[in-house]
Design an enzyme around this catalytic site. Structure first.
Site, short mmCIF file in Angstrom:
data_model
loop_
_atom_site.label_atom_id
_atom_site.label_comp_id
_atom_site.label_asym_id
_atom_site.label_seq_id
_atom_site.Cartn_x
_atom_site.Cartn_y
_atom_site.Cartn_z
CB ALA A 33 -0.94 -0.01 1.21
CD GLU A 56 9.01 -1.55 7.32
OE1 GLU A 56 8.91 -2.28 8.34
OE2 GLU A 56 8.04 -1.30 6.56
CB SER A 64 1.88 -9.14 4.20
OG SER A 64 1.50 -8.65 5.48
CD GLU A 82 -5.38 -17.75 -3.93
OE1 GLU A 82 -5.30 -18.95 -3.67
OE2 GLU A 82 -6.33 -17.02 -3.54
CE1 TYR A 201 -11.79 -13.18 -1.16
CE2 TYR A 201 -12.43 -11.61 0.53
CZ TYR A 201 -11.45 -12.30 -0.15
OH TYR A 201 -10.13 -12.10 0.17
CB VAL A 250 5.19 5.59 13.07
CG1 VAL A 250 4.19 6.71 13.34
CG2 VAL A 250 6.11 5.97 11.91
CB SER A 292 0.60 -5.52 10.19
OG SER A 292 1.39 -6.53 9.58
CB THR A 506 -7.02 -8.77 -2.80
OG1 THR A 506 -7.63 -7.51 -2.50
CG2 THR A 506 -8.05 -9.88 -2.67
CB SER A 510 -2.53 -3.26 -0.78
OG SER A 510 -2.63 -4.20 0.25
#
Length: 589
Positions: A33, A56, A64, A82, A201, A250, A292, A506, A510
């Site tokens: 993202a 970071e 991920s 996927e 979904y 952060v 996360s 998915t 993001s």
């Protein structure tokens, strides 16, 4: 910010937003993202790369989206991705990112050519009885009652599903079907998860119902997601002079919050052990990846289980700190606290060059694992496994520098509190070798050979305490809007931010939230591609009706007498019309 469809908007280049040269951006986290947001800031927002700062907590980017060779442990993949052809925002991003594999090509070009030349599909989706293909594999086996429940869920409004579980809307008929086997293991849904997300979904991917059983709906990268997706983005952003700062946690973002206005005033950080505060103005934009699913991951090895933990990491603590400042910033506890013990927590990566193990894999997937092409074509699920074990091999080798004779297998168990048939342990209690033994057992390896062959594999378990947090039951307001009402300079991105119609877990979600955040805060005058509108296409709906009934014609589908009379009269009236053509195309008549 507005939504669009069609290639008129897709091919257009927006004008430079007013005042962008005076703005800067701070992105919390370096997952997909954040990397996508930085890319959109540069490409569509025309912000200078040197004005963009990515903060970071770890020493490695990607969030991920991982895939590494750990010097002490070996190859590790916590999960896979996927993808499909209607990830509109994802492909909009990667059309502009240069490939690291193919000269003068984008990542999208590379991906497109690869999946044209080597299309994905599975030759064996479900096994039982130690390596035997499930006799009904390929069929949905949905009863009339189960099909009715699917339709009823889709017809509900989203607000009717606040805090509703899947088990609240589906009966045993549905949960005993092959459809549910395919669905729960492919997406990691479980009965206690959100019916709201289940509905999203169903409606989001209805165009792929026909490819659910054999994975022909899916597309995969050449290598692991870190090397195929993250590294090209990192190199692209570095070339644009974006600043990456690692080892920066952060802790909080100080926000002046009212109903009418939200203004981020400072970012409180710990940089290499030192507390600092970064002052902000309204020209300093902040993009927060809140929460996360891979935070606090622990690792084991061949001889040691991955230690269980429930300690929340920095992304969860940051979201908690933000949520106390403004109720519009969501309710993180809803997602990461008190996950059921039965939930999926553990995955494992088994790496081997043992020919006998590779031959057993080939026996099930009907393909050569060392061909460099599609192998299993998605996960293979063991239906009679107490763990509900699944495994997959994507194109090998999964790592660029991996030896040519080696394969890496990803293994996971949907249920963490059940004892395995071989090990008599839960997967949480198992070392890497024991997880490998359970997998080899279900592939049909003779019991006297299992221990020796497992020793020929290097199996690394990963324990992820929040891996299914996305799916926990929620209500409206539990996730913050991408750009909260009245926000001047703060946005939420990633799968715990709220946007309409799209589905979590998915890569598309993001990237979509990143695109929406950038376009809204910078007032980029170009449409964000809407979620693919397959659920509004009558052709797709009719095709789905056929697939869900295992290819039966309308006159073969079980209906009450009155409904059958109505159906016959309607078909008679449709004779010779466009409606008849649609029904024929859908294989319903």
């Amino acid at each position: 910010m507005y939504y669009s469809n069609g290639n008129y908007e897709a091919f257009a280049r927006p004008k430079k937003p007013e005042g962008v040269d005076n703005k800067s951006a701070y992105l919390v986290g370096s997952g997909l993202a954040s990397l996508a947001a930085a890319s959109f800031l540069i490409r569509d927002g025309q912000m200078k790369g040197e004005n963009i700062h990515i903060l970071e907590e770890l020493d490695l980017p990607g969030g991920s989206l991982d895939g590494i060779l750990n010097p002490e442990r070996g190859y590790i993949m916590r999960g896979g991705r996927e993808m499909e052809n209607h990830f509109e925002c994802l492909w909009d991003l990667f059309r502009s990112v240069p490939s690291l594999e193919v000269e003068d090509a984008s990542v999208l070009d590379e991906f497109y050519w690869l999946n044209k030349e080597d299309p994905n599909y599975s030759k064996c989706r479900v096994i039982e009885n130690r390596g035997q293909r499930l006799e009904s594999d390929g069929k949905m086996t949905l009863t009339k009652k189960a099909n009715k429940e699917i339709i009823q869920l889709c017809l509900m409004k989203e607000e009717q599903l606040n805090d509703v579980k899947i088990s609240d809307v589906f009966s045993k008929d549905f949960l005993d079907s092959n459809f549910w086997i395919y669905w729960k293991t492919m997406f990691a849904f479980e009965p206690w998860h959100s019916a709201m997300e289940m509905r999203r979904y169903l409606m989001r991917f209805i165009h792929h119902i026909g490819g659910l059983a054999d994975f022909s709906a899916l597309k995969f990268t050449k290598f692991n997601q870190f090397e195929s997706l993250v590294m090209p983005l990192i190199e692209h952003l570095k070339a644009k002079n974006v600043t990456f700062e690692y080892g920066v946690t952060v802790k909080n973002i100080q926000v002046e919050c009212s109903k009418e206005s939200k203004v981020a005033k400072a970012i409180d950080i710990v940089r290499r052990g030192n507390e600092e505060s970064i002052p902000l103005t309204e020209n300093d934009l902040v993009f927060v990846t809140n929460g996360s699913i891979t935070e606090s991951t622990t690792y084991g090895d061949n001889d040691t289980p991955a230690p269980p933990t429930s300690k929340p990491g920095g992304a969860w603590q940051l979201w908690e700190n933000l949520s106390t400042q403004c109720e519009e910033f969501g309710n993180p506890a809803k997602f990461y606290k008190d996950l059921p013990e039965k939930s999926w927590f553990v995955s494992a990566t088994a790496t081997t060059n043992n020919k006998e193990v590779i031959d057993y894999i080939q026996k099930i997937c009907k393909r050569d694992p060392l061909s460099g092409r599609t192998v299993t074509g998605g996960i293979v699920t063991v239906d009679d496994s107490n763990w509900q074990l699944s495994f997959t091999l994507n194109r090998q080798q999964q790592f660029k520098n991996q030896p040519d004779d080696q394969v890496s297998v990803w293994i996971y168990a949907l249920y963490s509190d059940e004892r395995g048939e071989r090990t008599n342990k839960t997967i949480v209690e198992c070392s890497g070798k024991e997880i490998c033994e359970e997998w080899l057992y279900h592939m049909g390896v003779p019991e006297e050979k299992i221990s020796a062959l497992a020793a020929e594999c290097n199996t690394i378990p990963s324990y992820m305490p929040y891996i299914t947090a996305y799916f926990m039951p929620r209500k409206e307001g539990d996730r913050p809007l991408v750009v909260p009402h009245g926000s001047k300079n703060i946005a939420f991105i990633g799968n715990f931010a709220e946007t309409e119609r799209d589905t979590v877990f998915t890569t598309e979600y993001s990237v979509r939230t990143a695109m929406e955040a950038v376009y809204k805060l910078l007032e980029v005058d170009r449409g964000v591609p809407e979620v693919f509108a397959s659920v509004y296409d009558v052709r797709i709906l009719l095709h789905a009706l056929s697939v869900l009934n295992d290819g039966k014609k309308l006159d073969e589908i079980d209906m009450p007498f009155y409904e059958r009379l109505v159906e016959k009269r309607l078909l008679k009236k449709a004779s010779g019309t466009f409606i008849e053509e649609l029904l024929e195309e859908a294989n319903l008549i």
